[in-house]
Design an enzyme around this catalytic site. Structure first.
Site, PDB file in Angstrom:
ATOM      1  CD  GLU A  79      34.856  32.567  23.820  1.00  0.00           C
ATOM      2  OE1 GLU A  79      35.268  31.652  24.535  1.00  0.00           O
ATOM      3  OE2 GLU A  79      33.681  32.633  23.403  1.00  0.00           O
TER       4      GLU A  79
ATOM      5  NE  ARG B 271      46.820  45.451  45.774  1.00  0.00           N
ATOM      6  CZ  ARG B 271      47.363  44.619  44.916  1.00  0.00           C
ATOM      7  NH1 ARG B 271      48.608  44.783  44.542  1.00  0.00           N
ATOM      8  NH2 ARG B 271      46.676  43.618  44.416  1.00  0.00           N
TER       9      ARG B 271
ATOM     10  CG  HIS C 296      53.532  46.725  41.537  1.00  0.00           C
ATOM     11  ND1 HIS C 296      52.531  45.917  41.055  1.00  0.00           N
ATOM     12  CD2 HIS C 296      53.311  46.836  42.872  1.00  0.00           C
ATOM     13  CE1 HIS C 296      51.736  45.551  42.057  1.00  0.00           C
ATOM     14  NE2 HIS C 296      52.195  46.083  43.160  1.00  0.00           N
TER      15      HIS C 296
ATOM     16  CG  LEU D 262      46.624  51.706  26.080  1.00  0.00           C
ATOM     17  CD1 LEU D 262      46.542  50.180  26.194  1.00  0.00           C
ATOM     18  CD2 LEU D 262      48.077  52.149  26.212  1.00  0.00           C
TER      19      LEU D 262
ATOM     20  NE  ARG E 162      42.955  37.599  38.072  1.00  0.00           N
ATOM     21  CZ  ARG E 162      42.250  38.168  39.036  1.00  0.00           C
ATOM     22  NH1 ARG E 162      40.955  38.330  38.894  1.00  0.00           N
ATOM     23  NH2 ARG E 162      42.833  38.554  40.153  1.00  0.00           N
TER      24      ARG E 162
ATOM     25  CG  LEU F 132      35.018  38.505  35.432  1.00  0.00           C
ATOM     26  CD1 LEU F 132      33.625  38.966  35.028  1.00  0.00           C
ATOM     27  CD2 LEU F 132      36.011  38.855  34.318  1.00  0.00           C
TER      28      LEU F 132
ATOM     29  CG  ASP G  69      46.518  38.684  39.520  1.00  0.00           C
ATOM     30  OD1 ASP G  69      47.119  39.399  40.357  1.00  0.00           O
ATOM     31  OD2 ASP G  69      45.737  37.777  39.852  1.00  0.00           O
ATOM     32  N   GLY G  70      49.729  39.159  39.248  1.00  0.00           N
ATOM     33  CA  GLY G  70      50.877  38.330  39.632  1.00  0.00           C
ATOM     34  C   GLY G  70      52.196  39.063  39.789  1.00  0.00           C
TER      35      GLY G  70
END
Ligand code: FPP
Length: 236
Positions: free
Chosen positions: A202, A65, A31, A128, A183, A190, A14-15
């Site tokens: 965790e 989006r 991105h 992955l 995150r 979530l 995120d971010g």
């Protein structure tokens, strides 16, 4: 029982948008930088012996989006897949899994996913998993649809349904649950990610945005994880 084995990390990357905005750049630039950083983080995980990594790359909700942003993300996925196919080396021993509703992607993207999966089939060491057009609720909806169809076809009956059987109908069938979910960007939610699989994971929420999540941040997350007391609902 404390179990601090770390075999599987799941990331919500995120971010990207906030990272770009803070620098006067476009969301697309964010991105692109996020995609570059992804490669570094994956290498760092491999170096640290993390055998399973799962990435939330594009959610079911992300289709809503603005069209130019969706288009840019599709271009990045296409590039990423093409490079992964070109650079694929059997000795790297990495198996790619793409989960989510892949029918929503253009045929060329679907073909690249299938190609990469077939190249790496049988690789066992590193896994992955890339979640694309994925959400936990959509995954559960599709799993229930499959299970109901199997019930109609006489392949399963209600008393056969156990937690393991439910897991086997999910996109992640055969993969272990994540030990740690990271995150970036400080958001503590979530957002429909791996709702079933994260039941006993965790959580770690670093304040950095994904494009600048570094090896040092990864080590800090791992150190924090090692101090956690995982009891899985039991007492010591
Ligand atoms: C969330 O940040 C990020 C995404 C929705 C896309 C994640 C994609 C990448 C890291 C790049 C490409 C990935 C692959 C697999 C090639 P955001 O845009 O929601 O950030 P914001 O909350 O700051 O706006």
């Amino acid at each position: 029982m404390t179990d601090t084995t770390l075999n599987h990390i799941a990331f919500i990357m995120d971010g990207n948008g906030r990272w770009a905005k803070a620098r006067g750049l476009s969301r697309s630039d964010g991105h692109k930088e996020g995609a570059k950083n992804l490669k570094k983080v994956l290498e760092a995980c491999q170096k640290r012996g993390i055998h399973y990594v799962t990435l939330y790359a594009f959610s079911t909700e992300n289709w809503s989006r603005p069209e130019p942003e969706v288009h840019l993300l599709m271009t990045l996925f296409r590039q990423y897949l093409s490079e992964a196919i070109k650079e694929f080396k059997p000795q790297n021993d990495v198996c790619f899994h793409f989960i989510g509703d892949r029918t929503r992607f253009t045929s060329d993207i679907q073909e690249r996913m299938a190609k990469l999966e077939s190249l790496c089939s049988g690789k066992e060491n590193y896994h992955l998993t890339v979640c694309l057009s994925y959400s936990g609720r959509d995954e559960m909806k599709r799993a229930v649809q499959k299970m109901m169809q199997d019930a109609i076809d006489g392949k399963i009956k209600p008393s056969d349904v156990t937690e393991d059987v439910i897991s086997s109908y999910l996109d992640t069938a055969g993969l272990p649950d994540p030990d740690l979910m990271i995150r970036t960007s400080g958001e503590q939610r979530l957002s429909n990610f791996l709702l079933w699989q994260l039941a006993y994971s965790e959580f770690y929420f670093p304040m950095v945005h994904w494009p600048e999540f570094s090896e040092k941040d990864l080590d800090e997350a791992i150190e924090a994880y090692k101090t956690r007391d995982r009891r899985f609902g039991k007492v010591k």
